[in-house]
Design an enzyme around this catalytic site. Structure first.
Site, mmCIF file in Angstrom:
data_model
loop_
_atom_site.group_PDB
_atom_site.id
_atom_site.type_symbol
_atom_site.label_atom_id
_atom_site.label_comp_id
_atom_site.label_asym_id
_atom_site.label_seq_id
_atom_site.Cartn_x
_atom_site.Cartn_y
_atom_site.Cartn_z
ATOM 1 C CG ASP A 60 -2.037 -1.008 1.127
ATOM 2 O OD1 ASP A 60 -2.284 -1.519 0.008
ATOM 3 O OD2 ASP A 60 -2.664 -1.309 2.163
ATOM 4 C CE LYS A 106 -2.955 -4.170 -3.410
ATOM 5 N NZ LYS A 106 -3.656 -4.887 -2.344
HETATM 6 C C1 S3P Z 1 -5.631 -5.354 3.306
HETATM 7 C C2 S3P Z 1 -4.740 -6.134 2.658
HETATM 8 C C3 S3P Z 1 -4.003 -5.687 1.466
HETATM 9 C C4 S3P Z 1 -4.020 -4.178 1.325
HETATM 10 C C5 S3P Z 1 -5.372 -3.580 1.549
HETATM 11 C C6 S3P Z 1 -5.897 -3.952 2.931
HETATM 12 C C7 S3P Z 1 -6.357 -5.934 4.468
HETATM 13 O O1 S3P Z 1 -4.604 -6.247 0.325
HETATM 14 O O2 S3P Z 1 -3.542 -3.804 0.050
HETATM 15 O O3 S3P Z 1 -5.304 -2.173 1.454
HETATM 16 O O4 S3P Z 1 -6.963 -5.186 5.256
HETATM 17 O O5 S3P Z 1 -6.325 -7.168 4.608
HETATM 18 P P1 S3P Z 1 -4.238 -7.732 -0.140
HETATM 19 O O6 S3P Z 1 -4.339 -8.573 1.059
HETATM 20 O O7 S3P Z 1 -5.243 -8.129 -1.162
HETATM 21 O O8 S3P Z 1 -2.862 -7.610 -0.695
#
Ligand code: S3P
Length: 423
Positions: free
Chosen positions: A311, A338
């Site tokens: 992120d 994303k």
């Molecule tokens: C998150 C996991 C991440 C992140 C997202 C929030 C979470 O995504 O990019 O902003 O709260 O589990 P991914 O698990 O799909 O990489």
């Protein structure tokens, strides 16, 4: 809405940010599942978290806002109730993926939808393993809308195929409804808020994390303090590092190790970032961070750290253009799925600054000096892209960011917070 920014010379002060987005989603889901009254302090008021909150309300969660605390009366073992409409996840991938796990275990049918961006994001990563558990899910070509039917779930022994805490948490949420113990194996060390908050047994074997979960771990009502959002903090931290004579104290920030990747990189780049005090709440470490102006130089960013900085890559790239040497990211194909295709979004905006930009399928490289002309940046309706180029505008000779309102997804107070530290 187009937001204009003027150049800033110096920042000084303290910031108290809202609760972490990832932790906020989970606190709401776990307190809604629990029986009885839970109390939440410092929940994020970003739109993504509101999407989870509204869906849980539609499913029967009772929630009251009493001054600065939130009181949830969970559905507990009487269970959630069927909602006769579509459950709208808005822009929130975390809502869509985590709630697919929760809804797969219910004895009624649900439909999950999302906005235009979310409707283009991959859902097969949760559909597939949940189907292995016995879930019945219909999709629109592996994307939203999803129709989730009642089914009888069985335990799973599953190694994550994608580095995704959202997938891991969806499986944990489904497994919490099954008597027999499931095992989820995470070799990517993705963020571990769900495991910590549920106190799940985890073991490391051959460098992989084994997480055990069953009905025994079903959440109970509790009191929660949500530490401030370390991803929202990244924008102000980079601003403080690059500006001269600046100093910033970020209070009560989440210091969960699986989220500290970008702090470690900025420190290796030469950044002065010090943890002043560390505390713990609901198994989540948090504390204050002191940041001071620093001279940065780019470093090699190792492939294995990517899941922990996913992120913050946009704002790290912003730090990279003010640092000595070229900035390069590889092994980050995930950025393409994303809130926007972040490789494309970043490269398009960096080209507007006349930087030398090379785009790869799994990353990008930026070199050269940014043009000092005032530029109008595209946000691609992606909150982290909007905030990254707001910070770049403040560091250069000002600039503009289109569709700026998307910052409300994670931090509705972004502008006021910037104003409060300009000195
Ligand atoms: C998150 C996991 C991440 C992140 C997202 C929030 C979470 O995504 O990019 O902003 O709260 O589990 P991914 O698990 O799909 O990489």
């Amino acid at each position: 809405m187009i937001q204009s920014f003027s150049k800033v010379n110096k920042i000084k002060g303290e910031l108290v940010l809202q609760g972490d987005k990832s932790i906020s989603h989970r606190v709401l889901i776990f307190t809604a599942m629990a029986s009885g009254k839970s109390i939440i302090r410092n929940l994020s008021s970003g739109e993504d978290v509101k999407s989870t909150l509204n869906i849980l309300k539609n499913l029967g969660m009772d929630i009251k806002i009493e001054d600065i605390i939130i009181v949830v009366n969970g559905c507990g073992h009487k269970g959630f109730k069927k909602y006769n409409g579509e459950l709208d996840c808005g822009n929130s991938g975390t809502s869509a993926r985590l709630l697919t796990g929760l809804l797969s275990a219910q004895n009624f049918e649900s439909i999950l939808i999302g906005d235009e961006s979310l409707s283009q994001r991959p859902m097969q990563r949760v559909i597939e393993p949940l189907t292995f558990m016995g879930a019945k899910i219909e999709s629109n070509n592996k994307k939203l809308p999803l129709k989730i039917f009642p089914s009888s779930l069985k335990k799973i022994n599953y190694e994550l195929a994608v580095a995704s805490a959202q997938v891991k948490s969806a499986l944990i949420l489904a497994a919490l409804h099954i008597d027999e113990e499931s095992q989820i194996i995470d070799k990517f060390y993705t963020r571990d808020h769900s495991e910590r908050m549920l106190n799940l047994k985890t073991e490391v074997l051959d460098n992989k994390k084994y997480i055990s979960v069953s009905k025994k771990n079903y959440p109970q009502n509790s009191e929660y303090f949500v530490p401030a959002d370390i991803s929202s903090a990244s924008f102000f931290i980079v601003l403080a590092l690059i500006l001269k004579d600046s100093e910033l104290l970020v209070k009560n920030i989440s210091l969960n190790e699986s989220r500290l990747g970008y702090i470690n990189i900025l420190k290796q780049m030469g950044g002065y970032i010090e943890i002043v005090e560390q505390k713990i709440s609901n198994n989540e470490p948090y504390g204050d961070l002191l940041v001071r102006s620093s001279k940065l130089r780019n470093i090699d960013i190792p492939d294995e750290i990517i899941p922990n900085i996913i992120d913050e890559i946009p704002i790290l790239a912003a730090a990279g253009i003010f640092a000595y040497g070229a900035f390069q990211i590889r092994n980050a194909k995930e950025l393409r799925v994303k809130e926007s295709d972040r490789i494309k979004s970043l490269c398009a905006n960096f080209r507007k600054l006349n930087l030398l930009v090379e785009e790869y399928e799994d990353g990008f490289r930026i070199d050269g000096n940014p043009s000092r002309d005032k530029v109008q940046f595209e946000s691609f309706s992606d909150h982290r892209i909007a905030m990254t180029f707001s910070i770049i505008s403040l560091l250069l000779n000002g600039g503009e960011v289109k569709e700026f309102e998307c910052v409300n997804i994670s931090n509705p107070n972004f502008l006021e917070q910037i104003k409060s530290i300009i000195s």
